[in-house]
Design an enzyme around this catalytic site. Structure first.
Site, short mmCIF file in Angstrom:
data_model
loop_
_atom_site.label_atom_id
_atom_site.label_comp_id
_atom_site.label_asym_id
_atom_site.label_seq_id
_atom_site.Cartn_x
_atom_site.Cartn_y
_atom_site.Cartn_z
N GLY A 99 -38.49 87.15 -68.10
CA GLY A 99 -38.73 85.49 -67.93
C GLY A 99 -38.09 85.12 -69.03
CE LYS A 147 -50.59 88.72 -77.35
NZ LYS A 147 -51.58 88.48 -76.47
N GLY A 156 -40.86 90.76 -63.36
CA GLY A 156 -41.84 91.91 -63.68
C GLY A 156 -41.06 93.12 -63.02
NE ARG A 193 -36.42 84.84 -58.55
CZ ARG A 193 -37.70 85.04 -59.09
NH1 ARG A 193 -38.72 84.09 -58.51
NH2 ARG A 193 -38.05 86.16 -59.84
#
Ligand code: ADP
Ligand code: MG
Length: 409
Positions: free
Chosen positions: A361, A204, A384, A43
C-alpha cells in the site's frame, strides 16, 4: 508454490470462448472514494481490458465485488452503484447495475442482458455468506452464470464465496489482470534472473516477519531500510536514540541475520541516517553515521551514503523487488532516500538492465510520489495479496482457479 505460470496452466482467457455465455467476473471494485466519487480509478483502469475482451467476445459480463466492510448486511454508503457509474466512464460503454448480487433482483437484471452487455451486481459483502464462504450463498452466486472469471488478484488471499467458493462450481479462469500480476510475481520471485535483490523497509519488523523469513531463503541480496532498519541496528548494538524501533524483536532480528548468513543471502543495512529531533515537516535535520545517532534524535530516512551505496550495486543486480519506503516518505524531506533510489531503479529499468517489481500500500504511494509508477517493470496494486504471495503463502483464490475444475464433471 511452484511457477505461477503452471499454477494457472490453461486457465486464462486465451482458452475461453465466452460468446453467449453468462460470465461471472470477480473484480476488485474496492476503489478509494472521496465525497461519494471515485478518487483513484487505477483499479478500474487495470480491470478494463478483461471486461472489454469478454464483452467483445460476446459474453454477458456480470461483475461482482466487495466494497469496504459492511459486515454481512446492506449499508447504503457502501453501495457499488457510484463505482459502476465510474466504471462506465472508464470503459466508455453502458454499465447496468443490480441492487442485489443474488436472488430475483440479480436474476432479472441478467435475464435482460444482451451478448456483450456489462452489469455490476451490488456489494457481495451485503450478505454474510460472502465472507463465511457459505455453501448456500456460493450456490446462489454460481447459479447466475455459466463461467467464472476471477480478476481480483488483490482479493485472492481471502477464501470468500466470490473469490474462492464459486470457483469450485463453475469452469474457472483467471482474468488478464490476475494473469499479469502472477506473471510479474513469478518473474520477480518464482524464476527470477539472478542476482535478485529485495528491498524490505517500512515501519515495523513485526508486520514483515514472514516476508523477511521467506526472502532470506530466496534472494541473493536483502536491503533493510525504513524504521525496520532501526530495530536491526539496535539489535547489533547501535544506539538508535529516539528512533522508532521494536525492542522486543532484537533477538528475532539477530536470528534473521544469522539465517541469512547461513543461506548466503547478503544483508545490506543503512550506513548513515537522516535524523531530526521532532517528527514534523522540514525540521532541522542532521546526517549521521549509524554509530552517531544523537540520543535525543530519531532516524527518519536513510542517508546519502546509504543511497549511493545501493545505487552503486544496481548494475550487478538483474531483478529487484521493493516493499516498504526507505524513510517516513509522507513527511518532507524524509522522502529523499526513497525518491533517489526509485529514480535510479527507474533508469535501470528503462535501460533494460533490471527487472523491477514493487508492491504494498505505502510502497505504491511512495513510488507514485517519486514519479516512477510507470517506470518500474510492474507495480502491484494488490496490497495484502502481494505481500502474502511474497511471503510464500498459497493464495486460495489462485489455487481455486486450477483446483476448481477437477470438481466439475
Ligand atoms: P507498505 O504499506 O508498502 O507495505 P509499510 O506499511 O510497511 O509499507 O511501511 C510504510 C510506513 O513506514 C510509512 O508510513 C513510513 O512513514 C514509515 N516509515 C518508514 N521509515 C520510517 C522511519 N525511519 N521512521 C518512521 N516511520 C517510517
Ligand atoms: Mg502500509
Amino acid at each position: 508454490m511452484s511457477k505461477t505460470g503452471n499454477a494457472l496452466g490453461s486457465r486464462t482467457l486465451d482458452n475461453l470462448a465466452p460468446a453467449g455465455q453468462r460470465v461471472l467476473l470477480r473484480a476488485d471494485l474496492n476503489v478509494p472514494m472521496q465525497d461519494g466519487a471515485v478518487s483513484d480509478a487505477t483499479r478500474l483502469t487495470r480491470l478494463a481490458p478483461t471486461i472489454r475482451e469478454l464483452s467483445a467476445k460476446g459474453a454477458k459480463v456480470i461483475i461482482c465485488s466487495h466494497f469496504d466492510r459492511p459486515k454481512g448486511k446492506p449499508v447504503p454508503a457502501m453501495s457499488l452503484r457510484p463505482i459502476a457509474a465510474s466504471l462506465a466512464g472508464v470503459l466508455d460503454m453502458p454499465v447496468a447495475f443490480a441492487d442485489d448480487c443474488i436472488g430475483p433482483v440479480a436474476q432479472n437484471a441478467i435475464a435482460a442482458m444482451q451478448n456483450g452487455d456489462v452489469l455490476v451486481l451490488e456489494n457481495t459483502r451485503f450478505h454474510a455468506g460472502e465472507e463465511a464462504n457459505d455453501p448456500a450463498f456460493i450456490g446462489a452466486l454460481a447459479s447466475l452464470a455459466d463461467i467464472y472469471v476471477n480478476d481480483a488478484f488483490s482479493a485472492a488471499h481471502r477464501a470468500h464465496a466470490s473469490t474462492e467458493g464459486v470457483a469450485h462450481h463453475l469452469p474457472a479462469y483467471a482474468g488478464r489482470l490476475m494473469q499479469a500480476e502472477l506473471n510479474a510475481l513469478d518473474t520477480a520471485l518464482g524464476t527470477p534472473a539472478r542476482p535478485v535483490a529485495a528491498i524490505v523497509a517500512g515501519s515495523k519488523v513485526s508486520t514483515k516477519l514472514d516476508l523477511l523469513s521467506n526472502l532470506v531463503g530466496r534472494v541473493d541480496i536483502l536491503v533493510i531500510g525504513g524504521a525496520m532498519a532501526n530495530t536491526f541496528l539496535a539489535a547489533l548494538g547501535h544506539d538508535v536514540g529516539k528512533s522508532l524501533q521494536e525492542r522486543d524483536l532484537h533477538e528475532t532480528a539477530r536470528d534473521i541475520l544469522k539465517t541469512a548468513q547461513g543461506k548466503g543471502c547478503e544483508i545490506i543495512l543503512p550506513v548513515d541516517l537522516v535524523c531530526a529531533s521532532v517528527f514534523a515537516a522540514n525540521p532541522p535535520t542532521m546526517i549521521v553515521g549509524v554509530d552517531a545517532i544523537p540520543p535525543d534524535m530519531m532516524a527518519l530516512d536513510v542517508g546519502p551514503a546509504t543511497v549511493a551505496a545501493l545505487i552503486a550495486r544496481l548494475p550487478e543486480i538483474k531483478t529487484i523487488i521493493w516493499n516498504g519506503p526507505l524513510g517516513a516518505f509522507e513527511t518532507k524531506p524524509f522522502d529523499a532516500g526513497t525518491n533517489q533510489l526509485a529514480a535510479a531503479i527507474a533508469d535501470a529499468t528503462r535501460a533494460g538492465t533490471i527487472i523491477s517489481v514493487g508492491g504494498g500500500g505505502d510502497t505504491v504511494s511512495a513510488l507514485k510520489q517519486a514519479g516512477v509508477e510507470h517506470d518500474v517493470s510492474y507495480l502491484s496494486s494488490a496490497g495484502g495479496a502481494f505481500l502474502e504471495w511474497m511471503e510464500g503463502k498459497i493464495l486460495p483464490g489462485v489455487e481455486a482457479i486450477s483446483a476448481g475444475m477437477s470438481n466439475i464433471g
